[in-house]
Write a protein that holds these residues in place. Structure first.
Motif, PDB file in Angstrom:
ATOM      1  N   ARG A 144      23.373 107.439 192.473  1.00 15.81           N
ATOM      2  CA  ARG A 144      24.662 107.903 191.466  1.00 15.81           C
ATOM      3  C   ARG A 144      24.854 109.151 191.074  1.00 15.81           C
ATOM      4  O   ARG A 144      25.627 109.382 191.227  1.00 15.81           O
ATOM      5  N   GLU A 145      23.834 109.649 191.163  1.00 19.53           N
ATOM      6  CA  GLU A 145      23.375 110.576 190.889  1.00 19.53           C
ATOM      7  C   GLU A 145      24.119 112.148 191.768  1.00 19.53           C
ATOM      8  O   GLU A 145      23.682 112.026 192.863  1.00 19.53           O
ATOM      9  N   HIS A 197      10.992 100.018 186.905  1.00 18.41           N
ATOM     10  CA  HIS A 197      10.781 101.604 187.295  1.00 18.41           C
ATOM     11  C   HIS A 197      11.594 101.585 188.613  1.00 18.41           C
ATOM     12  O   HIS A 197      12.299 102.543 188.615  1.00 18.41           O
ATOM     13  N   GLU A 198      11.198 100.984 189.575  1.00 19.89           N
ATOM     14  CA  GLU A 198      12.240 101.102 191.266  1.00 19.89           C
ATOM     15  C   GLU A 198      13.063 101.094 191.145  1.00 19.89           C
ATOM     16  O   GLU A 198      13.590 101.942 191.893  1.00 19.89           O
ATOM     17  N   GLY A 199      13.767  99.785 190.107  1.00 29.10           N
ATOM     18  CA  GLY A 199      15.428  99.906 189.692  1.00 29.10           C
ATOM     19  C   GLY A 199      16.452 100.623 189.771  1.00 29.10           C
ATOM     20  O   GLY A 199      16.876 101.701 190.212  1.00 29.10           O
ATOM     21  N   ILE A 200      15.447 101.520 188.521  1.00 28.25           N
ATOM     22  CA  ILE A 200      16.293 102.742 187.797  1.00 28.25           C
ATOM     23  C   ILE A 200      16.474 104.102 188.453  1.00 28.25           C
ATOM     24  O   ILE A 200      17.287 104.821 189.030  1.00 28.25           O
TER      25      ILE A 200
END
Length: 561
Positions: free
Chosen positions: A49-50, A39-42
């Protein structure tokens, strides 16, 4: 409710076998360290990136991986009740069996998935079902334009259409409006910086631009519209059209009064101005009628539709009267006008809502939820107003210590209206919210106790009373027009308490901690919004209100500030 055929039931069983649904109440699930790390990685990669323009991801730092109905499960194993519903897109909630079955049927048929604007059986079925639901006065002579997949593109198409049909250019729109993020749609929205659009006051009770609310405020709004159009020196030439939302969503969940909406229809019809109803968020049963304009009996010339009509997939159309269909081929084109999966999902959704009476269900359950939330407002002075229609609900949070300003001396709208002292909004982390304090408005009581008074005539209204009179569900700083014998005295002009965006954000965070997803809206992002799917059960509705009440109490504690 109508009984559905066995195919959706079979699809539901097959889906459940491999994807068991999260609990109906959305209670948090146990989650492992591995889940938490994923979860934290995403979230970390999204942040890196966004675009900085991302919105929902900032306030709702979750990673959805599974969903069914009202419930979402995150990558960290937590479960949430989703009262955002894709900003109103998910009329049937997440992954409804009839929607999944409709999508699978198209995929299994090997039908082309991309067809531009060519005719297909899937499109024909969608158009037939959509026309079956339209207001009768429009359906009998309607034309449909399939647009790019977002509602804002359908708004652009509607603006082009009425400009082509009338040969005029300007538009009428309303304060607080939200019609999308493309150039023309932004021009007609409330935050536009540079416009070719004349802005009209949208009626509302709590923050009425005239300080009156109710029938008086709505009447003044209508009178201002007529004056603007008929005054040869108003600076507003004859417009190509008027665009409005039957319920302003992003503007703060403001339902248009039915009588006012009928006046807008009369005003525009008498002057040959096409009326555009933006039903992107209000359509498909959301407000307790299949289309929100049906509450007032109004038949617009143009309807802009998106969100729920695609059954959770991107789809947008503009439907309009056939005599407006004067634009040449290619006037509004787009590569992704023929989304076959969205049309199939939309057909299934429209039919399910119609056959199962979900609009009526939304009206009944929404009224019950509004009543319960108004009871909650009586206990919390920081709830300025609870409002909505059907399952489109808003709770405006305010700073009850912020005071207000209003008239001193004079009477009516023309005489001596000025500040009466009041501190305005307070800074810091936001106001605290305790037990209900004496709040005053007076208009609802004035209308109930005054003799026949109408701004449509020259009759003199009764003098305003000298003491505050509480009004249901609305809280204002006590600002009064002094009583006196003046025959032209209007009802009290009131000033609401300042908005409390920091408190609203804190409530949203506390809701998320309790497994409830809500959206914020309104002019100052101080309105907590509830947009649950129309399939929400009584048990789930009770859980939503319990969690919201608990979150409000937690966010409003002095220690939270």
């Amino acid at each position: 409710m109508a009984v559905t055929d066995p195919a959706p039931a079979a699809a539901s069983a097959a889906h459940s076998a491999t994807h068991p649904a999260p609990p109906a109440t959305g209670a948090p699930a146990e989650h492992s360290g591995a889940h938490s790390a994923a979860h934290e990685g995403i979230l970390r990669r999204q942040s890196a990136r966004e675009s900085a323009a991302r919105t929902y991801a900032r306030a709702l730092p979750i990673v959805p991986v599974r969903a069914r109905g009202l419930t979402i499960e995150g990558a960290d194993g937590r479960r949430y009740l989703d009262c955002l519903s894709g900003a109103g897109t998910l009329a049937l909630g997440h992954n409804h069996p009839v929607v999944l079955e409709a999508i699978r049927k198209v995929l299994d048929s090997e039908a082309p998935l991309h067809v531009l604007d060519l005719a297909t059986p899937v499109k024909d079925d969608f158009t037939t079902e959509l026309f079956r639901t339209l207001p009768a006065g429009l359906a009998d002579r309607a034309r449909i334009q399939f647009c790019g997949p977002a509602g804002t593109d359908a708004v652009e198409a509607a603006l082009k259409l009425v400009r082509a049909a009338t040969g005029r250019d300007g538009m009428l729109a309303f304060t607080g409006a939200y019609h999308g993020m493309t150039a023309g749609a932004l021009e007609a929205s409330g935050g536009a910086p540079d416009v070719r659009v004349a802005r009209l006051p949208y009626p509302q009770d709590y923050r009425c631009p005239f300080g009156l609310g109710g029938e008086y405020g709505a009447e003044l709004s209508a009178r201002w519209t007529e004056s603007l159009l008929d005054d040869t020196k108003s600076g507003v030439p004859a417009p190509a059209g008027m665009i409005l939302e039957p319920v302003q969503g992003e503007g703060g969940v403001l339902p248009a009064p039915d009588a006012w909406l009928r006046r807008m229809r009369e005003i525009t019809a008498a002057r040959g101005i096409p009326l555009i109803a933006d039903e992107v968020q209000t359509g498909v049963g959301r407000t307790g009628a299949f289309w929100a304009v049906e509450h007032s009996g109004v038949v617009p010339d143009v309807m802009v539709l998106s969100k729920a009509i695609g059954g959770s997939l991107p789809l947008a159309v503009v439907v309009y009267r056939d005599d407006l269909d004067v634009w040449p081929p290619g006037s509004h084109a787009g590569t992704f006008r023929g989304n076959q999966l969205a049309m199939a999902a939309g057909t299934a959704t429209l039919a399910y809502v119609r056959e199962n009476g979900l609009a009526e269900r939304a009206a009944t359950l929404g009224a019950r939820m509004l009543t319960q939330l108004r009871s909650l407002a009586a206990e919390h002075s920081c709830i300025g107003e609870v409002r909505g229609r059907g399952l489109m609900i808003g709770v405006e949070l305010v700073d009850p210590t912020g005071g207000g300003s209003g008239p001193v001396g004079g009477s009516g709208l023309a005489g001596g209206v000025g500040p009466a002292g009041g501190s305005g909004a307070t800074g810091g982390a936001g106001p605290t919210c305790g037990a209900g304090q004496g709040a005053t408005s007076g208009l609802a009581s004035d209308l109930a106790t005054s003799p026949d008074v109408s701004l449509a005539s020259n009759a003199a209204p009764a003098p305003a009373p000298a003491a505050p009179i509480p009004a249901q569900g609305k809280k204002h700083a006590p600002v009064l027009i002094p009583s006196g014998p003046s025959p032209d005295a209007l009802p009290r002009i009131t000033q609401p308490h300042p908005p409390a965006p920091e408190l609203a954000a804190a409530v949203q965070r506390e809701c998320l901690r309790r497994g409830l997803i809500v959206e914020l809206g309104g002019r100052h992002s101080s309105v907590v919004r509830l947009l649950p799917p129309l399939t929400i059960t009584d048990e789930q509705a009770a859980a939503v209100l319990d969690r919201l009440a608990d979150a409000l109490s937690a966010a409003a504690r002095p220690s939270h500030a």
